[in-house]
Design an enzyme around this catalytic site. Structure first.
Site, PDB file in Angstrom:
ATOM      1  N   SER A  96       0.862  -1.184   0.000  1.00  0.00           N
ATOM      2  CA  SER A  96       0.000   0.000   0.000  1.00  0.00           C
ATOM      3  C   SER A  96       0.896   1.230   0.000  1.00  0.00           C
ATOM      4  O   SER A  96       1.418   1.625   1.045  1.00  0.00           O
ATOM      5  CB  SER A  96      -0.907   0.002   1.234  1.00  0.00           C
ATOM      6  N   LYS A 171      -7.038   1.744  -3.548  1.00  0.00           N
ATOM      7  CA  LYS A 171      -6.780   1.291  -2.174  1.00  0.00           C
ATOM      8  C   LYS A 171      -6.937   2.451  -1.188  1.00  0.00           C
ATOM      9  O   LYS A 171      -7.474   2.282  -0.090  1.00  0.00           O
ATOM     10  CB  LYS A 171      -5.373   0.691  -2.072  1.00  0.00           C
ATOM     11  N   LYS A 239      -0.970   6.347   7.918  1.00  0.00           N
ATOM     12  CA  LYS A 239      -0.242   6.558   6.666  1.00  0.00           C
ATOM     13  C   LYS A 239      -1.210   6.665   5.494  1.00  0.00           C
ATOM     14  O   LYS A 239      -1.105   7.580   4.660  1.00  0.00           O
ATOM     15  CB  LYS A 239       0.727   5.396   6.434  1.00  0.00           C
TER      16      LYS A 239
END
Length: 301
Positions: A96, A171, A239
């Site tokens: 990711s 994502k 994040k």
């Protein structure tokens, strides 16, 4: 049958690589901590001493590492995948990471004759073990179709989102929803407790109707049990929400709710709880409300 290289044997990488091995793919692995590979090696997986050695032994290399910096290093750095790549190798980065980093890596790979897909996943380690991940793919459609049989060994929902960087963009959107939903779940359980309800009643009633969410169904019981073992850490959620907010700024989109959820995650990190599951945000909200969520009902403070 493609020879597959797998780099990154963390919570997700281990069960994913095992599924590929069980599907019959010759598998070569590398991880910063060799100890994490011991069970795979016992099952017949080959070990490589560096990412470039993985590339030399493989037709397809999959990377599953922590963040953009780690992806760039293991792929583009000295001794990285591209250093050992030959034209025709396929690179699948399932980490990711930021969309712009995916596009940068893809361009560098293309210059070496390597086609790259960004293919982050959604789902916990149990879903990885069962081959029930969701997989979001960006990159050339032809390469995607070549790799579809590999993805089908790992996931039940596979979406080709567009060109390079679009898998990682999807994502971010997915995790924006998840991060906000976990935060809303925590708020609901804290409010219920403070108001004198048994939080279990919230979990039960929201299993039907419009308030039903995966976050309440999967994280709600864990919050009540105070089980914060990491499935998706607060650090990783922070994040991803930070990257989503950056993308939103670039697109001229306001994300006020996601911004608020990120600030509670920032508090989690400042309290040294970033390695715990993202549902640990509940403890920050408990502190603000002077209450503790627990099954049994009644105000706890």
């Amino acid at each position: 049958m493609h020879r597959i290289g797998f780099i990154g044997l963390g919570l997700m990488g281990q069960p994913m690589s095992r599924r590929l091995l069980e599907a019959g793919h010759p598998l070569t692995v590398w991880n910063r901590t060799a100890e994490k590979a011991k069970h795979l090696l016992a099952a017949g997986v080959a070990w490589a001493d560096s990412p470039d050695a993985v590339a030399r032994a493989s037709d397809v290399v999959i990377t599953m590492v922590t963040d953009s910096t780690a992806s760039e290093e293991v792929i583009c750095g000295a001794g990285g995948v591209l250093a050992g790549a030959r034209p025709g190798l396929i690179l699948i980065d399932m980490s990711s990471i930021a969309p712009e980093m995916s596009r940068t890596i893809a361009a560098r790979a293309q210059a070496r004759g390597v086609s790259m897909l960004d293919a982050p996943v959604t789902g916990a380690p149990k879903a990885a073990t069962d081959g029930k991940l969701g997989i979001m793919v960006g990159g050339p459609k032809k390469t995607f179709e070549t790799c579809r049989p590999i993805f089908e060994k790992l996931g039940v929902k596979i979406v080709h989102a567009g060109g390079n960087g679009m898998g990682t963009t999807l994502k971010l959107v997915n995790n924006l929803i998840l991060g906000v939903a976990i935060h809303a779940t925590a708020e609901a359980l804290v409010l219920a407790t403070k108001a004198g309800l048994d939080p279990q009643s919230v979990i039960e009633i929201t299993s039907v109707g419009g308030a039903r969410t995966g976050a309440m169904e999967t994280r709600g019981p864990r919050m009540v049990r105070r089980d914060f073992t990491p499935h998706f850490s607060a650090n990783n959620m922070y994040k991803d929400l930070s990257t989503a907010l950056k993308l939103a700024e670039e697109c001229g989109v306001s994300l006020p709710v996601a911004g608020a959820a990120r600030e509670i995650l920032r508090a989690v990190k400042s309290q040294g709880k970033g390695d715990l599951d993202s549902c640990v945000v509940m403890t920050v909200l408990e502190g603000m409300a002077n209450t503790v969520v627990q099954s049994g009902g009644g105000k706890s403070a």
